[in-house]
Structures are given as structure tokens and as C-alpha cells.
Design a protein around this motif. Structure first.
Motif, PDB file in Angstrom:
ATOM      1  N   ARG A  78     -65.177  30.605 -25.799  1.00 15.11           N
ATOM      2  CA  ARG A  78     -66.491  30.252 -26.328  1.00 15.11           C
ATOM      3  C   ARG A  78     -66.968  28.909 -25.803  1.00 15.11           C
ATOM      4  NH1 ARG A  78     -70.184  27.001 -28.191  1.00 15.11           N
ATOM      5  NH2 ARG A  78     -68.431  25.720 -28.876  1.00 15.11           N
ATOM      6  N   LEU A  79     -66.114  27.900 -25.941  1.00 19.95           N
ATOM      7  CA  LEU A  79     -66.496  26.559 -25.513  1.00 19.95           C
ATOM      8  C   LEU A  79     -66.594  26.470 -23.998  1.00 19.95           C
ATOM      9  CD1 LEU A  79     -67.128  23.622 -26.163  1.00 19.95           C
ATOM     10  CD2 LEU A  79     -64.666  23.168 -26.272  1.00 19.95           C
ATOM     11  N   GLU A 158     -69.161  25.361 -34.450  1.00 17.57           N
ATOM     12  CA  GLU A 158     -69.408  24.652 -33.196  1.00 17.57           C
ATOM     13  C   GLU A 158     -70.392  25.430 -32.332  1.00 17.57           C
ATOM     14  OE1 GLU A 158     -66.877  22.343 -29.689  1.00 17.57           O
ATOM     15  OE2 GLU A 158     -65.862  23.791 -30.999  1.00 17.57           O
ATOM     16  N   GLY A 159     -70.249  26.768 -32.340  1.00 17.23           N
ATOM     17  CA  GLY A 159     -71.184  27.582 -31.578  1.00 17.23           C
ATOM     18  C   GLY A 159     -72.597  27.475 -32.114  1.00 17.23           C
ATOM     19  N   LEU A 160     -72.756  27.449 -33.442  1.00 17.99           N
ATOM     20  CA  LEU A 160     -74.079  27.307 -34.054  1.00 17.99           C
ATOM     21  C   LEU A 160     -74.683  25.948 -33.720  1.00 17.99           C
ATOM     22  CD1 LEU A 160     -76.301  28.356 -35.910  1.00 17.99           C
ATOM     23  CD2 LEU A 160     -74.974  27.508 -37.869  1.00 17.99           C
ATOM     24  N   CYS A 179     -82.239  15.951 -30.859  1.00 16.88           N
ATOM     25  CA  CYS A 179     -82.159  16.977 -31.898  1.00 16.88           C
ATOM     26  C   CYS A 179     -81.730  16.360 -33.235  1.00 16.88           C
ATOM     27  CB  CYS A 179     -81.164  18.062 -31.484  1.00 16.88           C
ATOM     28  SG  CYS A 179     -81.048  19.426 -32.650  1.00 16.88           S
ATOM     29  N   ASP A 180     -82.553  16.570 -34.267  1.00 16.58           N
ATOM     30  CA  ASP A 180     -82.210  16.086 -35.602  1.00 16.58           C
ATOM     31  C   ASP A 180     -82.576  17.134 -36.652  1.00 16.58           C
ATOM     32  OD1 ASP A 180     -84.932  15.896 -35.381  1.00 16.58           O
ATOM     33  OD2 ASP A 180     -85.094  13.877 -36.202  1.00 16.58           O
ATOM     34  N   ILE A 181     -82.427  18.405 -36.277  1.00 21.21           N
ATOM     35  CA  ILE A 181     -82.720  19.505 -37.187  1.00 21.21           C
ATOM     36  C   ILE A 181     -81.470  20.352 -37.393  1.00 21.21           C
ATOM     37  CG2 ILE A 181     -85.143  19.587 -36.505  1.00 21.21           C
ATOM     38  CD1 ILE A 181     -84.449  22.031 -34.786  1.00 21.21           C
ATOM     39  N   GLY A 182     -81.497  21.225 -38.393  1.00 17.07           N
ATOM     40  CA  GLY A 182     -80.357  22.094 -38.650  1.00 17.07           C
ATOM     41  C   GLY A 182     -79.116  21.292 -38.994  1.00 17.07           C
ATOM     42  N   LEU A 183     -77.998  21.658 -38.404  1.00 13.05           N
ATOM     43  CA  LEU A 183     -76.752  20.939 -38.646  1.00 13.05           C
ATOM     44  C   LEU A 183     -76.821  19.501 -38.151  1.00 13.05           C
ATOM     45  CD1 LEU A 183     -74.198  23.740 -37.635  1.00 13.05           C
ATOM     46  CD2 LEU A 183     -74.608  22.866 -39.946  1.00 13.05           C
ATOM     47  N   TYR A 192     -68.849  18.125 -32.640  1.00 15.90           N
ATOM     48  CA  TYR A 192     -67.579  17.398 -32.622  1.00 15.90           C
ATOM     49  C   TYR A 192     -66.806  17.608 -33.929  1.00 15.90           C
ATOM     50  CZ  TYR A 192     -68.947  14.761 -28.422  1.00 15.90           C
ATOM     51  OH  TYR A 192     -69.287  14.395 -27.155  1.00 15.90           O
ATOM     52  N   PHE A 193     -67.537  17.606 -35.046  1.00 17.46           N
ATOM     53  CA  PHE A 193     -66.855  17.821 -36.321  1.00 17.46           C
ATOM     54  C   PHE A 193     -66.145  19.166 -36.333  1.00 17.46           C
ATOM     55  CE2 PHE A 193     -67.024  20.110 -40.359  1.00 17.46           C
ATOM     56  CZ  PHE A 193     -66.135  19.355 -41.094  1.00 17.46           C
ATOM     57  N   PHE A 194     -66.833  20.241 -35.949  1.00 20.07           N
ATOM     58  CA  PHE A 194     -66.210  21.563 -35.981  1.00 20.07           C
ATOM     59  C   PHE A 194     -65.101  21.680 -34.936  1.00 20.07           C
ATOM     60  CE2 PHE A 194     -70.242  22.735 -38.142  1.00 20.07           C
ATOM     61  CZ  PHE A 194     -69.674  23.309 -39.275  1.00 20.07           C
TER      62      PHE A 194
END
Length: 278
Positions: A78-79, A158-160, A179-183, A192-194
Motif C-alpha cells: 500500500r505505502l 494512513e491510506g485515508l 491541507c488542513d481538512i479531514g484527518l 505519520y501517526f498511523f
């Protein structure tokens, strides 16, 4: 797992990771695009981890071994494919480009040393996968189901995160914005968190609390925590957040500082209401 087996596994993992990063170095030198380094690293860690897990086929639970090997391969695929798509569209990765510019004529040797250091610090990651698979516990525990859930949630999360970022950048009118929307409204680096969260799965697979020993029947399993610890250190203090945010600050200035003030750097948290949106 005996000490000789662990040492053989450790040496084999170290040699394989070193070879992977030599290949990455050669590709970077030929293309001039250091983005391929992360592609090679991702596929390399996935492949070496899966082989190290499958090497335990005669030692432990077949179900756990296949789940561990499958999980690391799924993460890698995936990554890795995401990074391939991203790397094809850029001339160079800005994090590495800055370092190469600073090294000047020593850039080739600087990159070689950097990539070998990446191979070195990746050893705990692959060992955590191997230790999870080499567990002598033969039954499938609720703990193993939790480990699988953690791994899958991390891959999906992470994919999302990557999909939201890609969609934001592709939307007309978002040029010159971050980007500052969604997660990304809850964390400045949800991907990075996921990524870090997923490495906790192997510790859950590996650790066993049964038996008369203070560390359970499989003391080696506790070393699998080193994978998550290593990834947290890399992302928060070395090659993840620090160079990326330095680049973002130079590009966006006060707007990004305002975003930093209202948004958690790593762990997803509700945005601060004390700071207005930029």
C-alpha cells in the motif's frame, strides 16, 4: 528462540537491509530523485520482514506467522505504491534535496552514509516483525485479533490520510495552500501517526503474559516494542516531522505557524478553539 538463532536472525536482517539501501543509493545517484529512496526502503522492509516471519514456519503458530507476514506485505504494498505514484511526479524530495545541497561535492558519500544509517535504524522494525512471528505460543489469542485490528486500522488510516491529501492538492483553488481538512484538521501529520500506530501490532502479536517468568513465557517478545519506539523517534525527531515542517514554514510562513498553534503535531486531537483558522 535461543540466543544463537536470534543472533543469526539479527545479522541476516542487518545485511539484507544494508543491501536494500545500497540499491536505493544507486537508484538515487542515477536518477537524481531521492524520492526513490523511500520507495526502496518501503518495499525492502516489507520483503525482508515477510521473509524473516516466514522463516519461523517450523517454530510457531501457522496462523500467526501468516498473519504477520501478510500484514507487513500489505503495509509495504500500500505505502510503496503510493510512494511510487508520488515520486514519479517530482524532480526530487525536498527533505533530501536540502541535505544534498548542504553537502555539495560530498553529496554522493553523504547520501551513502545517510542511507546506511537508515538501514541500521530499520533493524528494530524488521526484528519486531520477526519476533511476532517466532512466538512459541500456538493458540490464537484475543490479543492476536487485537493486533490484527490495530495493523489494519493503521493501514486504512494512513491510506485515508494520503487520499485526503492527494484529493486536496488536486482540487482547483487549493494551489498555494496546505491541507488542513479531514484527518489533517486533527493532526498535522495523520499519515505519520498511523504509520507509527501500525508497528504496535507486532508487539501485540509478540508479547505473551503467561508463564512463570516475569516477562511471560516468551521474554524475547518484549523486544518487539523497539519497532514502534524506533518509528516514533524517527518520525518525530529525525527524518519525519522536523525537516518537513521546516520546509512548510519556509513555504507558507505565518499561515503554517497558525496551523501549528491550533493543530496537534502527531496524535489526532480536536483542533484548538483558541486559535482561528488561517
Amino acid at each position: 528462540m535461543s540466543v544463537p538463532v536470534f543472533l543469526i536472525l539479527l545479522i541476516a536482517v542487518a545485511v539484507c537491509l544494508s543491501l536494500v539501501m545500497i540499491v536505493a543509493w544507486r537508484i538515487e545517484r542515477r536518477t537524481g530523485n531521492a524520492g526513490w529512496v523511500d520507495v526502496c526502503w518501503t518495499f525492502g522492509v516489507g520483503l525482508v520482514g515477510a521473509v524473516a516471519a516466514l522463516a519461523a514456519l517450523s517454530q510457531g503458530s501457522l496462523v500467526r506467522i501468516l498473519l504477520v507476514a501478510g500484514l507487513i506485505l500489505l503495509w509495504s504494498l500500500r505505502l510503496g505504491l503510493h510512494l511510487v505514484s508520488r515520486t514519479k511526479g517530482i524532480k526530487d524530495d525536498p527533505r533530501y534535496a536540502r541535505m544534498k545541497q548542504e553537502w555539495g561535492s560530498d553529496a554522493a558519500m553523504g547520501m551513502f552514509k545517510l542511507l546506511q544509517s537508515q538501514a541500521l535504524v530499520s533493524i528494530p522494525l524488521v526484528l519486531s516483525v520477526a519476533l511476532a512471528a517466532w512466538s512459541p505460543v500456538t493458540v490464537f489469542r484475543p490479543q492476536d485479533a487485537l493486533a490484527l485490528a490495530v495493523g489494519l486500522v493503521a493501514i486504512v488510516g494512513e491510506g485515508l490520510s494520503d487520499r485526503q491529501l492527494r484529493a486536496f492538492r488536486a482540487t482547483s483553488g487549493n494551489e498555494g495552500r496546505f491541507c488542513d481538512i479531514g484527518l489533517w484538521r486533527w493532526s498535522r501529520h495523520p499519515n505519520y501517526f498511523f504509520e507509527w500506530f501500525g508497528w504496535l501490532a507486532y508487539a501485540l502479536f509478540a508479547i505473551d503474559f503467561t508463564g512463570g517468568h516475569p516477562f511471560g513465557s516468551y521474554p524475547w517478545g518484549w523486544l518487539a516494542l523497539s519497532g514502534a519506539a524506533c518509528m516514533y523517534w524517527l518520525l518525530n525527531h529525525v527524518s519525519g516531522i522536523p525537516p518537513l515542517e521546516q520546509h512548510m514554514l519556509e513555504k507558507y510562513g505565518e499561515r503554517f505557524r497558525a496551523y501549528c498553534r491550533r493543530t496537534s503535531a502527531f496524535f489526532p486531537l480536536p483542533p484548538s478553539s483558541s486559535h482561528s483558522r488561517s
